[in-house]
Design a protein around this motif. Structure first.
Motif, PDB file in Angstrom:
ATOM      1  N   GLN A   1     -37.571  65.975  -8.017  1.00 30.14           N
ATOM      2  CA  GLN A   1     -38.696  66.508  -8.158  1.00 30.14           C
ATOM      3  C   GLN A   1     -39.379  66.327  -9.358  1.00 30.14           C
ATOM      4  O   GLN A   1     -40.569  66.148  -9.340  1.00 30.14           O
ATOM      5  CB  GLN A   1     -38.448  68.067  -7.880  1.00 30.14           C
TER       6      GLN A   1
ATOM      7  N   ALA B   1     -44.750  55.593 -12.246  1.00 33.23           N
ATOM      8  CA  ALA B   1     -43.630  56.430 -12.496  1.00 33.23           C
ATOM      9  C   ALA B   1     -43.515  56.346 -13.926  1.00 33.23           C
ATOM     10  O   ALA B   1     -44.002  55.331 -14.625  1.00 33.23           O
ATOM     11  CB  ALA B   1     -42.478  55.747 -11.730  1.00 33.23           C
TER      12      ALA B   1
ATOM     13  N   GLN C   1     -41.153  62.906  -9.041  1.00 33.07           N
ATOM     14  CA  GLN C   1     -41.955  62.821  -8.441  1.00 33.07           C
ATOM     15  C   GLN C   1     -43.387  63.654  -8.828  1.00 33.07           C
ATOM     16  O   GLN C   1     -44.293  63.458  -8.135  1.00 33.07           O
ATOM     17  CB  GLN C   1     -41.897  63.215  -6.957  1.00 33.07           C
TER      18      GLN C   1
ATOM     19  N   ALA D   1     -47.339  53.034  -6.655  1.00 32.56           N
ATOM     20  CA  ALA D   1     -46.932  54.084  -7.296  1.00 32.56           C
ATOM     21  C   ALA D   1     -46.955  54.157  -8.605  1.00 32.56           C
ATOM     22  O   ALA D   1     -46.805  53.001  -9.332  1.00 32.56           O
ATOM     23  CB  ALA D   1     -45.590  54.518  -6.718  1.00 32.56           C
TER      24      ALA D   1
END
Length: 296
Positions: free
Chosen positions: A211, A53, A214, A51
């Protein structure tokens, strides 16, 4: 987990101090003001199931996985002393037989190799001091994930400072994430602990934080403005990008420069740029080929 620690920071005046530990699935975490294409390769991360981030604190890019312990201390800005927190963390490590030292740039090292990075966020009357601790991290994967897709980007965004890294389990055989977490919890939190405070799923502020963390707009679109140039035989494309979107595109051919309106508003991805170029200047096959080869 990044949303969770920020939620705790936002609620400091209501809920008071907090000590938060987490272990994440594989991820590359950018500092708030960093450029993802210069720090890593977002497309390659997706292919490796890692991922991407962005956190609310500054500092450099770090790698997380199941062998990395993350700690977050949230406390009063009035009472916070950065050197005091580092002193406690180092004291814990020394107690475990690890010769930890504070490095320039707020990292921690053992025998000259880095195993921890730290960053900070001040908000209202609270402050977040958080850090990573490499215990049994997959270091070959870490190194693969830290290869930049576009190291030639022109930007004022904060750049990470590469360092030789080491796992604490190498320095102290037998050390595990659980052992280190228990030791740090006693040092940073004492013997008295309140109940864990989990964000309620119905809380609007929590949902908004989750939210945002992400979203493409935060992880890629929040990137500070930058300029990137691609050169092909006979032509040069220069892109000026803000919030992850092309704001100006200049194509130079034979000493003549023209603005490409068709690229304005494109996300800074190979796919969108190539599609726009094919529509705008289909004859630029060489340039289009160079862009396709970049794969970002």
């Amino acid at each position: 987990n990044l949303a969770w620690e920020e939620w705790l920071l936002d609620r400091f005046d209501q809920d008071g101090p907090a000590l938060f530990f987490c272990v994440n699935d594989p991820a590359v975490v950018l500092g708030k003001n960093q450029n993802p294409w210069r720090e890593t390769d977002p497309l390659a991360l997706g292919q490796e199931d890692v991922a991407l981030a962005r956190r609310v604190s500054g500092g450099g890019t770090v790698y997380h996985d199941q062998g990395n312990l993350n700690y977050s201390l949230i406390m009063s800005r009035h009472d916070y002393r950065q050197e005091g927190v580092f002193r406690q963390v180092i004291s814990t490590l020394l107690g475990l037989g690890i010769p930890a030292e504070l490095m320039a740039g707020n990292g921690l090292s053992a025998h000259g190799r880095k195993f921890s990075g730290s960053a900070f966020c001040y908000r209202g009357s609270g402050v977040l001091h958080h850090g990573t601790l490499l215990v049994q991290t997959d270091l070959p994967r870490l190194r693969r994930c830290m290869k930049a897709a576009l190291p030639d980007i022109e930007t004022r965004a904060i750049a990470s400072k590469p360092a030789s890294v080491v796992n604490l389990a190498e320095v102290k055989p037998g050390l595990t994430v659980d052992i280190l977490q228990r030791a740090l919890a006693l040092e940073l939190g004492g013997t008295e602990f309140g109940e864990p405070s989990q964000p309620p799923t119905s809380d609007f502020a929590w949902q908004a934080l989750l939210q945002r963390n992400q979203s493409w707009e935060w992880n890629l679109g929040y990137t500070p403005g930058f300029t990137w140039t691609e050169t092909a035989p006979g032509s040069t494309l220069r892109l000026h990008v803000e919030h992850g979107l092309v704001q100006r595109a200049e194509l130079t051919r034979d000493s003549s420069t023209e603005n490409l309106a068709g690229l304005i508003g494109c996300r800074f991805t190979t796919r969108e740029l190539v599609e726009a170029l094919i529509e705008d200047v289909p004859g630029e096959r060489s340039l289009i080929g160079c862009l396709k080869a970049r794969e970002f």
